[in-house]
Design a protein around this motif. Structure first.
Motif, short mmCIF file in Angstrom:
data_model
loop_
_atom_site.label_atom_id
_atom_site.label_comp_id
_atom_site.label_asym_id
_atom_site.label_seq_id
_atom_site.Cartn_x
_atom_site.Cartn_y
_atom_site.Cartn_z
N ILE A 222 14.64 -22.42 32.18
CA ILE A 222 14.01 -21.35 32.96
C ILE A 222 12.59 -21.16 32.45
O ILE A 222 12.38 -20.88 31.26
CB ILE A 222 14.79 -20.02 32.80
N HIS A 223 11.62 -21.34 33.33
CA HIS A 223 10.21 -21.14 32.97
C HIS A 223 9.66 -19.97 33.77
O HIS A 223 9.74 -19.96 35.00
CB HIS A 223 9.39 -22.40 33.25
N LEU A 224 9.10 -18.98 33.08
CA LEU A 224 8.56 -17.78 33.71
C LEU A 224 7.06 -17.68 33.41
O LEU A 224 6.67 -17.56 32.25
CB LEU A 224 9.28 -16.54 33.20
N TYR A 225 6.24 -17.73 34.45
CA TYR A 225 4.79 -17.58 34.33
C TYR A 225 4.40 -16.23 34.92
O TYR A 225 4.65 -15.95 36.10
CB TYR A 225 4.07 -18.69 35.08
N HIS A 226 3.81 -15.37 34.09
CA HIS A 226 3.33 -14.08 34.57
C HIS A 226 1.82 -14.05 34.42
O HIS A 226 1.29 -14.29 33.32
CB HIS A 226 3.94 -12.93 33.77
N GLY A 227 1.12 -13.79 35.52
CA GLY A 227 -0.33 -13.84 35.49
C GLY A 227 -1.00 -12.51 35.77
O GLY A 227 -0.46 -11.64 36.46
N SER A 228 -2.18 -12.36 35.20
CA SER A 228 -3.00 -11.17 35.43
C SER A 228 -4.45 -11.57 35.18
O SER A 228 -4.72 -12.61 34.57
CB SER A 228 -2.59 -10.04 34.50
N ARG A 229 -5.35 -10.73 35.66
CA ARG A 229 -6.76 -11.01 35.36
C ARG A 229 -7.09 -10.58 33.94
O ARG A 229 -7.75 -11.31 33.20
CB ARG A 229 -7.66 -10.28 36.36
N HIS A 230 -6.62 -9.40 33.55
CA HIS A 230 -6.93 -8.87 32.23
C HIS A 230 -5.66 -8.68 31.41
O HIS A 230 -4.55 -8.58 31.96
CB HIS A 230 -7.68 -7.54 32.36
N ALA A 231 -5.81 -8.59 30.10
CA ALA A 231 -4.67 -8.54 29.18
C ALA A 231 -3.77 -7.35 29.46
O ALA A 231 -2.54 -7.43 29.28
CB ALA A 231 -5.17 -8.51 27.74
N ASP A 232 -4.33 -6.21 29.90
CA ASP A 232 -3.52 -5.04 30.16
C ASP A 232 -2.50 -5.29 31.27
O ASP A 232 -1.48 -4.61 31.34
CB ASP A 232 -4.43 -3.85 30.54
N GLY A 233 -2.79 -6.27 32.12
CA GLY A 233 -1.89 -6.58 33.22
C GLY A 233 -0.62 -7.30 32.78
O GLY A 233 0.34 -7.36 33.55
N LEU A 234 -0.61 -7.84 31.57
CA LEU A 234 0.61 -8.46 31.02
C LEU A 234 1.45 -7.34 30.39
O LEU A 234 1.65 -7.28 29.18
CB LEU A 234 0.26 -9.53 30.00
N TYR A 235 1.94 -6.46 31.24
CA TYR A 235 2.45 -5.18 30.77
C TYR A 235 3.82 -5.26 30.10
O TYR A 235 4.28 -4.27 29.52
CB TYR A 235 2.48 -4.17 31.92
N LEU A 236 4.50 -6.41 30.16
CA LEU A 236 5.76 -6.58 29.44
C LEU A 236 5.67 -7.76 28.48
O LEU A 236 6.68 -8.42 28.21
CB LEU A 236 6.92 -6.77 30.43
N HIS A 237 4.49 -8.02 27.98
CA HIS A 237 4.27 -9.19 27.13
C HIS A 237 5.23 -9.20 25.94
O HIS A 237 5.90 -10.20 25.67
CB HIS A 237 2.82 -9.21 26.66
N GLY A 238 5.34 -8.08 25.23
CA GLY A 238 6.20 -8.03 24.05
C GLY A 238 7.67 -8.19 24.41
O GLY A 238 8.40 -8.93 23.73
N GLU A 239 8.12 -7.52 25.45
CA GLU A 239 9.52 -7.60 25.85
C GLU A 239 9.89 -9.01 26.29
O GLU A 239 10.99 -9.52 25.98
CB GLU A 239 9.81 -6.61 26.97
N LEU A 240 8.99 -9.66 27.02
CA LEU A 240 9.29 -11.01 27.50
C LEU A 240 9.27 -12.01 26.35
O LEU A 240 10.06 -12.97 26.34
CB LEU A 240 8.30 -11.41 28.59
#
Length: 536
Positions: A222-240
């Protein structure tokens, strides 16, 4: 003959005539789209009178028990008094259990329905602030983790629903929800490789499906790519990151930033769908889920189809932020899509001379379309959209459009896809159904698979102009034309009434349906309110 009554209006029906046709013939304007029971746009409730079984097919059991039916396929067996749907029948009461800010503008909302709300992770539900302010959100939670439904809500300043959810509604307050809707769910083989691509809060349905896959014991990568323009947009970075670490070798999380601020460990530079396409060049046999703004979904779909994923294994969930920053989009209660009208018409794709050559300079195109539309006009899901049209006309229009799109020659002078489909309520699932049927015919005519992939990608560009939960106005020179209702005019040539088939003479005043163009004599359209008056 059966007598119908709707909102105090008496309507005479004819033998073999549906409730919808009887209403339209006499100027009673019901909402409708497909006219064949597929879209449920015309859903009504019987107050008094029997409802035929066929008129309730496909309706949720609890609504069928409350005497809801589809007027477009209902041929009444006796007198029938009916009304519009009641809001309380279409809603479920729930309570706001918690809220947690995940970033500066994304809030995790947890709500608990009071009654059984059978949903699947990745589907969407509608939050109803009131009758006019309804907003759709995807379900990120899994039922095995509790009864609460997790939503990721982007707070839009000045919006009608998101600030109410994020700021005004107190924990413990009640609200109404509707649904669930959609087919953005886990449906893969357990060992099938899975690719997920999300932009912004498109992560919510993707996370829901990923959680479901893990709970069901999925064993393929399973590969999950989550994209955003700015770092704040990766709002579940730690959980993922933590979720990926808990499933080593199975779940691979790939955060992506399209700006220049890539300074985090293991954050990739670029748009998520482009990064994913560059790292997974062969997607044959994979199942791919894409969620986010329509432009991203269309671009990603084209890339992944060209990389070998089959149309049946490409699942998408395109949705727009509300127009003019007012999140007041009202969503039909029975359909999953959340797309708003495109701000501007989609530009035509560049011509593809190689594809045109593969079609023998168009010689193969007409036989393909003739065979395809023979199937369409016999198909129970697609044929209702061609009510009142001929198969030959459909073939000719689409031939001209595809001739121009693929070859680049200026040979098509009809409506572009947005206007041509403006009144049709079409889901992503129905769009995919049509595409799979079409390209099955294309394959039978010997078009090489690489060319089919390029053709699929070309048509995928128009998804955001066709898929929608309710009709859009037709645009003419930047002006939105009336979508529904009746007008009046004095005809300058003789005609035939679409209601009674009687002759209409030159100089008579007639009523006509603004969308369909159906014309009715004064006897058929007696007492119709005069919405628009014009002379011709």
């Amino acid at each position: 003959m059966p007598v119908l009554e709707y909102q105090g209006r008496r309507i005479e029906s004819r033998p073999g005539e549906t409730v919808l046709d009887a209403c339209l013939r006499q100027g009673v304007d019901l909402h409708f789209s497909c006219r064949g029971g597929a879209c449920h746009n015309c859903l009504c409730r019987s107050v008094d009178g029997a409802v035929p079984e066929r008129a309730q097919r496909g309706i949720r059991p609890e609504l069928a028990e409350k005497r809801y039916f589809l007027p477009c396929v209902c041929i009444p067996e006796g007198d029938l008094r009916f009304e519009r749907p009641r809001a309380e029948d279409l809603s479920v009461r729930a309570v706001l259990q918690s809220r947690e800010w995940l970033s500066a503008d994304v809030c995790r909302i947890a709500i608990e329905p009071f009654t059984n709300f059978e949903s699947r992770p990745g589907q969407s539900l509608e939050v109803c602030r009131d009758a006019d302010r309804v907003r759709s959100f995807s379900i990120a939670s899994h039922p095995d983790h509790g009864a609460w439904l997790e939503l990721h809500v982007r707070r839009i300043p000045g919006g009608a629903v998101s600030p109410w959810l994020c700021d005004e509604l107190a924990v413990g307050d009640e609200l109404d929800i509707r649904g669930p809707h959609g087919h953005f769910v886990y449906a893969a083989d357990p060992a099938q490789p899975l690719l997920f691509v999300a932009s912004g809060t498109g992560l919510a349905p993707v996370l829901g499906v990923v959680r479901d896959a893990l709970e069901r014991g999925h064993c393929g990568p399973i590969h999950l790519y989550h994209g955003s323009r700015h770092a704040d947009g990766l709002y579940l970075h730690g959980e993922l990151r933590a979720l990926s670490a808990a499933h080593p070798g199975l779940l691979h999380y790939h955060p992506c930033l399209s700006s220049l601020e890539v300074d985090r460990d293991r954050v990739l530079a670029g748009r998520a769908h482009e990064v994913a396409a560059s790292r997974h060049s062969d997607l044959a046999g994979w199942r791919v889920h894409v969620a986010g703004p329509p432009a991203m979904v269309a671009a990603a779909s084209a890339l992944f189809l060209a990389s070998g994923v089959s149309g049946a294994d490409l699942v998408v969930d395109p949705f727009n932020a509300p127009i003019d920053r007012q999140d007041t989009t009202t969503i039909a209660t029975h359909l999953p899509e959340r797309a708003s009208p495109p701000a501007q018409e989609m530009a035509s794709p560049p011509p593809d001379p190689a594809l045109w050559a593969a079609l023998d300079e168009g010689a193969r195109l007409m036989p393909i379309l003739e065979e395809f539309y023979a199937e369409v006009f016999a198909d129970p899901l697609l044929s209702p959209f061609f009510h009142g049209s001929t198969r030959q006309r459909a073939v000719e229009k689409v031939y001209s459009f595809l001739h121009q799109t693929i070859s680049g020659k200026k040979v098509y002078f009809g409506d572009r896809p947005r206007n041509a489909h403006h009144w049709m309520t079409i889901s992503n699932r129905l769009f995919d159904y049509r595409e799979d049927m079409f390209f099955a015919v294309v394959s039978r005519h010997g078009v090489p698979e690489p060319m089919i992939a390029r053709w699929r990608a070309m048509q995928e560009r128009y998804r955001s102009e066709i898929v929608k939960s309710e009709p859009w106005p037709r645009m003419m020179d930047g002006v939105a034309l009336p979508l529904e209702g009746f007008g009046t005019m004095v005809i300058d040539v003789g005609s035939v009434c679409d209601g009674c088939a009687g002759e209409i003479h030159r100089g008579e005043t007639v009523r006509y349906h603004l969308r369909l163009g159906s014309t009715y004599c004064s006897a058929c359209a007696d007492d119709v309110s005069r919405d628009v008056t014009c002379s011709a």
